[in-house]
Design a protein around this motif. Structure first.
Motif, mmCIF file in Angstrom:
data_model
loop_
_atom_site.group_PDB
_atom_site.id
_atom_site.type_symbol
_atom_site.label_atom_id
_atom_site.label_comp_id
_atom_site.label_asym_id
_atom_site.label_seq_id
_atom_site.Cartn_x
_atom_site.Cartn_y
_atom_site.Cartn_z
ATOM 1 N N ALA A 177 0.846 -1.189 0.000
ATOM 2 C CA ALA A 177 0.000 0.000 0.000
ATOM 3 C C ALA A 177 0.886 1.244 0.000
ATOM 4 O O ALA A 177 1.927 1.278 0.657
ATOM 5 C CB ALA A 177 -0.907 0.009 1.218
ATOM 6 N N SER A 178 0.456 2.259 -0.741
ATOM 7 C CA SER A 178 1.254 3.486 -0.806
ATOM 8 C C SER A 178 1.356 4.163 0.558
ATOM 9 O O SER A 178 2.372 4.790 0.873
ATOM 10 C CB SER A 178 0.699 4.442 -1.860
ATOM 11 N N ALA A 179 0.329 4.026 1.393
ATOM 12 C CA ALA A 179 0.383 4.612 2.737
ATOM 13 C C ALA A 179 1.488 3.961 3.567
ATOM 14 O O ALA A 179 2.215 4.653 4.291
ATOM 15 C CB ALA A 179 -0.965 4.466 3.434
ATOM 16 N N LEU A 180 1.622 2.639 3.460
ATOM 17 C CA LEU A 180 2.677 1.941 4.192
ATOM 18 C C LEU A 180 4.043 2.380 3.692
ATOM 19 O O LEU A 180 4.945 2.668 4.479
ATOM 20 C CB LEU A 180 2.526 0.420 4.049
ATOM 21 N N GLU A 187 9.238 5.817 4.325
ATOM 22 C CA GLU A 187 10.052 6.982 3.962
ATOM 23 C C GLU A 187 10.063 8.040 5.059
ATOM 24 O O GLU A 187 11.030 8.784 5.190
ATOM 25 C CB GLU A 187 9.544 7.623 2.664
ATOM 26 N N ASN A 188 8.988 8.118 5.818
ATOM 27 C CA ASN A 188 8.884 9.137 6.862
ATOM 28 C C ASN A 188 9.250 8.609 8.249
ATOM 29 O O ASN A 188 8.994 9.269 9.252
ATOM 30 C CB ASN A 188 7.476 9.746 6.854
ATOM 31 N N ASN A 189 9.858 7.425 8.288
ATOM 32 C CA ASN A 189 10.362 6.829 9.531
ATOM 33 C C ASN A 189 9.286 6.678 10.598
ATOM 34 O O ASN A 189 9.547 6.832 11.781
ATOM 35 C CB ASN A 189 11.533 7.661 10.077
ATOM 36 N N ARG A 190 8.077 6.352 10.168
ATOM 37 C CA ARG A 190 6.973 6.194 11.119
ATOM 38 C C ARG A 190 6.812 4.762 11.597
ATOM 39 O O ARG A 190 6.156 4.521 12.613
ATOM 40 C CB ARG A 190 5.667 6.680 10.482
ATOM 41 N N VAL A 191 7.362 3.814 10.842
ATOM 42 C CA VAL A 191 7.316 2.402 11.235
ATOM 43 C C VAL A 191 8.682 1.775 10.990
ATOM 44 O O VAL A 191 9.446 2.234 10.145
ATOM 45 C CB VAL A 191 6.232 1.606 10.459
ATOM 46 N N ASP A 192 8.982 0.745 11.749
ATOM 47 C CA ASP A 192 10.229 0.011 11.552
ATOM 48 C C ASP A 192 10.074 -0.941 10.374
ATOM 49 O O ASP A 192 9.010 -1.520 10.166
ATOM 50 C CB ASP A 192 10.598 -0.776 12.801
#
Length: 110
Positions: free
Chosen positions: A36-39, A44-49
């Motif tokens: 998914a593009s959101a994932l 890219e925005n370092n929001r998830v490992d």
């Protein structure tokens, strides 16, 4: 966004920079990675490992190494080294691979 505006000290920043170098949008990169593009945006925005397997897939897509994406150290590989790896990789028979390695070792001792 100019590459100079990207924080290359983070994994997400290095992923973003490589994506831009490849001329892809986030949506296009996500589609090529079957996610998914959101994932992808979260990566890219370092929001998830990221899992190591995902880092490897992203690196392959952008023609870099997982090591570069993780630690920022890009090991330069010459065209001759790339050719050697390509030829070695094409050897599917283990006996041929072993023989090729032995030949290279012999050449080192000459």
């Amino acid at each position: 966004m100019a590459k100079k505006d990207i924080d290359l000290t983070t994994v997400g920043g290095r992923i973003k920079a490589k994506r831009i170098e490849c001329g892809l949008t986030q949506v296009e990169a996500a589609e090529k990675l079957y996610m998914a593009s959101a994932l992808y945006s979260h990566y890219e925005n370092n929001r998830v490992d990221l899992k190591v397997s995902v880092v490897s897939e992203i690196a392959a897509l952008f023609g870099t190494t997982a090591g570069y994406l993780i630690d920022g150290v890009e090991n330069e590989v010459s065209d001759e080294e790339k050719e050697l790896l390509k030829v070695f990789g094409a050897l599917k028979d283990d006996a041929f691979r072993k023989a090729a390695l032995e030949q290279m070792k012999i050449m080192l001792s000459i």
